[in-house]
Structures are given as C-alpha cells and as structure tokens.
Design an enzyme around this catalytic site. Structure first.
Site, PDB file in Angstrom:
ATOM      1  N   ASP A   1     -89.155 -19.337 -14.758  1.00  0.00           N
ATOM      2  CA  ASP A   1     -88.141 -18.853 -15.483  1.00  0.00           C
ATOM      3  C   ASP A   1     -87.172 -19.909 -15.739  1.00  0.00           C
ATOM      4  O   ASP A   1     -87.147 -20.765 -15.006  1.00  0.00           O
ATOM      5  CB  ASP A   1     -87.424 -17.567 -15.122  1.00  0.00           C
ATOM      6  CG  ASP A   1     -86.424 -17.057 -16.066  1.00  0.00           C
ATOM      7  OD1 ASP A   1     -86.460 -17.290 -17.209  1.00  0.00           O
ATOM      8  OD2 ASP A   1     -85.167 -16.577 -15.383  1.00  0.00           O
TER       9      ASP A   1
ATOM     10  N   ASP B   1     -83.384 -19.731 -17.773  1.00  0.00           N
ATOM     11  CA  ASP B   1     -81.997 -19.339 -17.455  1.00  0.00           C
ATOM     12  C   ASP B   1     -81.698 -18.596 -16.222  1.00  0.00           C
ATOM     13  O   ASP B   1     -82.566 -17.557 -15.976  1.00  0.00           O
ATOM     14  CB  ASP B   1     -81.354 -18.640 -18.838  1.00  0.00           C
ATOM     15  CG  ASP B   1     -81.588 -19.454 -20.013  1.00  0.00           C
ATOM     16  OD1 ASP B   1     -80.598 -19.971 -20.357  1.00  0.00           O
ATOM     17  OD2 ASP B   1     -82.576 -19.508 -20.510  1.00  0.00           O
TER      18      ASP B   1
ATOM     19  N   ASP C   1     -85.402 -14.679 -11.776  1.00  0.00           N
ATOM     20  CA  ASP C   1     -83.989 -14.115 -11.529  1.00  0.00           C
ATOM     21  C   ASP C   1     -83.747 -12.870 -11.819  1.00  0.00           C
ATOM     22  O   ASP C   1     -82.921 -11.973 -11.070  1.00  0.00           O
ATOM     23  CB  ASP C   1     -82.742 -15.043 -11.650  1.00  0.00           C
ATOM     24  CG  ASP C   1     -82.630 -14.972 -13.152  1.00  0.00           C
ATOM     25  OD1 ASP C   1     -81.536 -14.638 -13.394  1.00  0.00           O
ATOM     26  OD2 ASP C   1     -83.339 -15.547 -14.088  1.00  0.00           O
TER      27      ASP C   1
END
Length: 256
Positions: free
Chosen positions: A20, A22, A200
């Site tokens: 990922d 961001d 996240d």
C-alpha cells in the site's frame, strides 16, 4: 492480545511483495496531493523490483495515474482504486467501472453533500471513485458516514461505502485489494511465489486475507486492531527501513 512480530526478510526468489502507499509507504497528509515519497524509498523499491524479478506491486486506493506520479519514474504492476484499475507486468490495463450516468450522479451528490460540511472535501478518482475526506474536520465523521451511506443507497447497487482513515469512499462494487492480489498472483512473475501484503487500513484487510489464503503473510502498519495480519511494523518509517534492508539482504527464507 499478543504483539505481532515484525516481518521476516524472505529470500528474494520466493517472494511476491504487495505494498500500500498512504499510511504504509508514506505518512498521511492533510490532503492526498500533499503526500511525497522520499527519494531513498523510490531507490529501495527500484532495487527490490530487480531483486524480485518484477514481483513487486502496489495496491492502493489512489487512482493509477496518481500512484504513478508518487512513485515516478517507477511504473509497477498495480491494483489501484482498491483493485478497480489493474495493471499487469506487461502494462495491460483492466478497469471495472460503473455506468457513467450513475457515476455522474454519485459525483454530484458527493460534492453537494461535502459543500454543506465544513472541512470536508471530495477527491474524485478517475471519474468512478469518490472519497469524502474529513482528516481536517474529525468532528464531521458521523455526518460524513451518514452522507456516504445515503448516497450509496441511491446508486442502484453500483456503489458501496469503503471506510478508511478519516475517509468514507464511494467505491464501485466488484473489486477490492484482495481480488487484485489474487489476480496478479495468477500471472508471471508472481505465480508460484509466497505473497506478502503490507498495509495499514481497513481497505487492506481483503488483501491480507487473500495473501494468507495463498500461504503468504500479511503485515499491518501501525496500531489498528483487530486485524487478520500475521506481522506488524510500527510506522511508515519502519516500513521504509524494512524495504531498504530487504533491498540489500540475502534473505533467510519465509518461515512456515
């Protein structure tokens, strides 16, 4: 609840790495266009791409063009827009899109609703995904969630609400990061390797599930729990350090 261990440094020939952006590779910014990827991280990714024989992909909520701008000059295989835009190693693009009239209606409703909520703004993604951001106005969280649910309910079944870190996103149905990971794992050079997904947010959980179902590993960044992840890194800074180590390490193999 026991603490999750950090991820191993697998042997490069065995690994397929999914990442990922961001909140994982880089810290969040107040607005998506304020994010920058440090040059050393780009260098580490370029080394990893070579070490992994191309089995490195990004799975991001960003549209593909935005992800490419952040990672330039790299153009990695990708599952962008939560899997709605997929790019294979050979550059082949696949897009899952709702009917244009429905997308236009959702866009207009998001913009009208956000205009009535101080501190909330709309991020339009490739004209098919629409994110309602409230990072600068956390008190608007409930109002944004209610607005997103109301808009999705009038989208004729073509959209669902994907919640994330200070964002509620109107996302077309049909794909997610898990389906993108699974699709890429069926292609060369990912096929036959052990997948590892690093992410996240709630949007990364489907990819965590997919990686584990394929015998791989899931790495959560930060303290969000519960999760199906098997390993953890504390922050994007820790992720960048792990990537730098992985880019140069000989690797000890993925544990069973």
């Amino acid at each position: 609840m026991s603490a999750l261990p950090p991820p191993p440094l697998p042997a490069a020939p065995s690994l397929a790495l999914f990442l990922d952006i961001d909140g994982t590779l880089v810290e969040f910014a107040d607005r998506p266009d304020g994010v920058r990827v440090p040059k050393p991280a780009i260098t580490a990714l370029a080394h990893l791409q070579r070490r992994l024989g191309g089995a490195l992909a990004v799975l991001s909520g960003r549209e593909l063009a935005a992800a490419d701008r952040l990672l330039a000059p790299l153009q990695l295989p990708a599952g962008a827009l939560h899997g709605l835009q997929r790019r294979a190693v050979d550059g082949t693009l696949t897009t899952t899109a709702p009917p244009p009239l429905v997308a236009g209606r959702v866009d207009a409703a998001c913009r009208a609703g956000a205009a009535a909520l101080d501190g909330v703004f709309v991020e339009a993604k490739a004209g098919i995904g629409f994110a309602l951001h409230y990072r600068g106005a956390p008190a608007q969280a409930e109002a944004v969630r209610a607005l997103a649910a109301e808009i999705a309910a009038t989208a004729d079944g073509h959209y669902l609400v994907q919640h994330g870190d200070c964002v509620a996103e109107l996302k077309p149905v049909g794909q997610d990061k898990g389906s993108a990971l699974a699709a890429l794992m069926q292609t060369s050079p990912f096929r036959g390797r052990v997948p590892m997904m690093i992410g996240d947010d709630l949007t990364d959980e489907p990819a965590f599930v997919a990686a584990r179902e394929l015998g791989g590993h899931a790495v959560i960044v930060g303290g969000r729990r519960p999760t199906v992840a098997t390993h953890a890194l504390a922050s994007p800074t820790a992720v960048r350090a792990w990537l730098a180590a992985m880019a140069t390490a000989r690797g000890s193999g993925v544990p069973a």
